[in-house]
Write an enzyme that holds these catalytic residues in place. Structure first.
Site, PDB file in Angstrom:
ATOM      1  CE  LYS A 127      -1.580   1.437   4.070  1.00 34.24           C
ATOM      2  NZ  LYS A 127      -1.204   2.813   4.446  1.00 34.24           N
ATOM      3  CG  ASN A 128       2.418   2.634   3.480  1.00 31.76           C
ATOM      4  OD1 ASN A 128       1.249   2.936   3.223  1.00 31.76           O
ATOM      5  ND2 ASN A 128       2.842   2.400   4.701  1.00 31.76           N
ATOM      6  CB  CYS A 175      -5.066   9.797  11.521  1.00 33.37           C
ATOM      7  SG  CYS A 175      -3.442   9.193  11.942  1.00 33.37           S
ATOM      8  NE  ARG A 196       0.740  10.174  10.348  1.00 35.36           N
ATOM      9  CZ  ARG A 196       0.154   9.154   9.722  1.00 35.36           C
ATOM     10  NH1 ARG A 196      -0.908   8.608  10.219  1.00 35.36           N
ATOM     11  NH2 ARG A 196       0.629   8.701   8.574  1.00 35.36           N
ATOM     12  CG  ASP A 236       3.673   1.357   9.510  1.00 27.83           C
ATOM     13  OD1 ASP A 236       3.852   1.600   8.313  1.00 27.83           O
ATOM     14  OD2 ASP A 236       3.363   2.228  10.342  1.00 27.83           O
ATOM     15  NE  ARG A 254      -7.114   4.097   5.750  1.00 23.52           N
ATOM     16  CZ  ARG A 254      -6.270   4.879   6.426  1.00 23.52           C
ATOM     17  NH1 ARG A 254      -6.489   5.159   7.685  1.00 23.52           N
ATOM     18  NH2 ARG A 254      -5.198   5.383   5.847  1.00 23.52           N
TER      19      ARG A 254
END
Ligand code: EPZ
Length: 422
Positions: A22-23, A117, A122, A308, A400
């Site tokens: 995803k990143n 978030c 952030r 993460d 997500r």
């Protein structure tokens, strides 16, 4: 809304294919704004964040054809406007990644401030400061970053006070079309940043220092780039999450389609805990450990232990003998999973940004709530070893960033199903 129900106590077996990262997919999609030709991007993860960014690009004028849920063709030659609206950006903060390409290509753009978030404020101050160094005039108007560079962006020495992944990616993309050379000092060197550098290099941008904390980029002075087809690298965080699934259930499972060097910090930590592995060129099998020892973690930038993976290792720590210590150094509020794990019976104490976990206690099924993407995956892992049923609510967080999660876990032998809230 959906929730997941997991019945714990099953041993896992078999193998799981790791999806695209995803990143990496997100900056790659944003970089398509710099591309003049029809671009094929494959191995995209079929996750909500990728769909959200694709929608934002279409809203800006990109033409997108989905060949499959994991592959698309995108043509961004005709962009009709340069405003990234709040309604889309609020859904996915990484939308900030369109700021650099839009400003570099059009000399102006408006991008909604992403807002904070669950895991922290952030901010994007470092992105903004870096672009001002490259000649942009930036103001905040009505919740939008309004950026102008009427004479185009010019190469500059950009020093990041903190290592920022998307900040480095934004400036990389801005520098690719700038006039002259940009030095990015204290740049992030995550594998996702490296892939973006490689994609820009193969499109003709001269970049030195790829994989280091100092990048030197010679821009094309506004000339759009000719991209080659792109395949997104495997997701090292999804890979680490499934390694933790094998570790927490003390099962032998194999993860396939990985780049082992991207997983070194996690593999080394699992080795310290007591696990051994069998590996081939692009797969890794974790083997059950006779004893699982408590451990210490301090999260830091790549190639250190990734933030993460912090929540997932905290779930694992509940099964390791002794007291483990987990220090979160990147985000100010990334312990939302602690109270949920405590609901399952985990013994965790928090002091500032350090969590102490006393392992060996039995976890008992309960209703728990997902709060952010990686915290949700920690609750899934805990559910695998919890007596009885665990129900995880608000799993839109999971959707997500994890492709077909319950399917992949079911195929490994977990008893997991997605149900509808009554
Ligand atoms: C990227 O977020 C990842 N997201 C995050 O993954 C990951 O946790 C994070 O990097 C750290 O590795 C994507 O790549 C899309 P940062 P990013 O800018 O770029 C501070 C996931 O679960 N900072 O590297 O937003 C910031 O507050 C997500 O997949 C500023 O102060 O993170 C943080 O403390 C979660 N000002 C630190 O730097 C800025 O302008 C690192 O943040 C920018 C960042």
């Amino acid at each position: 809304m959906d929730y997941l129900q997991i019945t714990g106590g099953k041993t896992l077996k078999g193998e799981v294919r790791i999806s695209g990262a995803k990143n990496s997919a997100l900056p790659i999609l944003a970089s398509a704004l710099l591309c003049k030709n029809l671009l094929r991007i494959s191995n995209l993860p079929d996750v909500a964040d990728v769909k959200t960014l694709a929608k934002l690009l279409e809203h800006l004028g990109s033409e997108i054809e989905w060949v499959s849920p994991n592959e698309l063709l995108i043509h961004s030659e005709r962009i009709i406007h340069t405003k990234a609206i709040y309604d889309i950006v609020r859904k996915m903060r990484a939308s900030i990644l369109v700021l650099g390409p839009l400003l570099a290509r059009f000399g102006k753009c408006e991008v909604s401030l992403p807002g904070g978030c669950a895991i922290g404020a952030r901010p994007v101050d470092l992105h903004i400061k870096a672009m001002e160094k490259m000649g942009a005039e930036i103001s905040i108007e009505g919740g939008y970053i309004v950026a102008r560079a009427p004479k185009g962006l010019k190469g500059a020495d950009v020093m990041f006070d903190k290592i920022t992944v998307t900040g480095s990616e934004n400036i990389l993309m801005a520098a690719a079309l700038a006039k002259g050379v940009t030095r990015i000092i204290n740049a992030a060197k995550e594998p996702e940043v490296v892939q973006l550098c490689q994609i820009l290099q193969s499109a003709g941008v001269e970049i030195q220092g790829v994989g280091s904390n100092e990048l030197c980029v010679r821009g094309t002075q506004g000339e759009l780039l000719e991209f080659k087809d792109i395949s997104v690298i495997p997701d090292r965080i999804e890979a680490g999450t499934y390694l933790c699934a094998g570790a927490i259930t003390n099962s032998a499972i194999t993860i396939k389609n990985i780049i082992p060097t991207h997983l070194e910090a996690m593999i080394s930590k699992l080795g310290e805990i007591g696990f051994k592995f069998e590996n081939t060129q692009n797969s890794l099998k974790i083997l059950p450990a006779s004893k699982r020892y408590a451990f210490e973690i301090v999260t830091t930038e790549y190639p250190g232990f990734p933030t993460d993976m912090q929540a997932q290792f905290m779930a694992l720590a509940t099964q390791c003998q002794g007291s483990s210590s987990i220090e979160e150094r990147l985000f100010e509020n990334r312990f939302m999973h602690v109270s949920e794990l405590q609901r399952l019976g985990a013994h965790i104490t928090l002091r500032g940004n350090v969590a102490k976990v006393t392992g060996g206690e039995k976890l008992i099924g309960a209703d728990v709530m997902a709060t952010d993407l990686r915290a949700s995956s920690a609750l899934v892992l805990a559910g695998l070893v919890t007596e009885g049923n665990t129900k995880i609510h608000r799993i839109y967080h999971l959707d997500r960033g994890y492709e077909h999660l319950e399917e992949k876990f079911s195929n490994l032998g977990a008893q997991i199903k997605r149900l509808k809230e009554k």
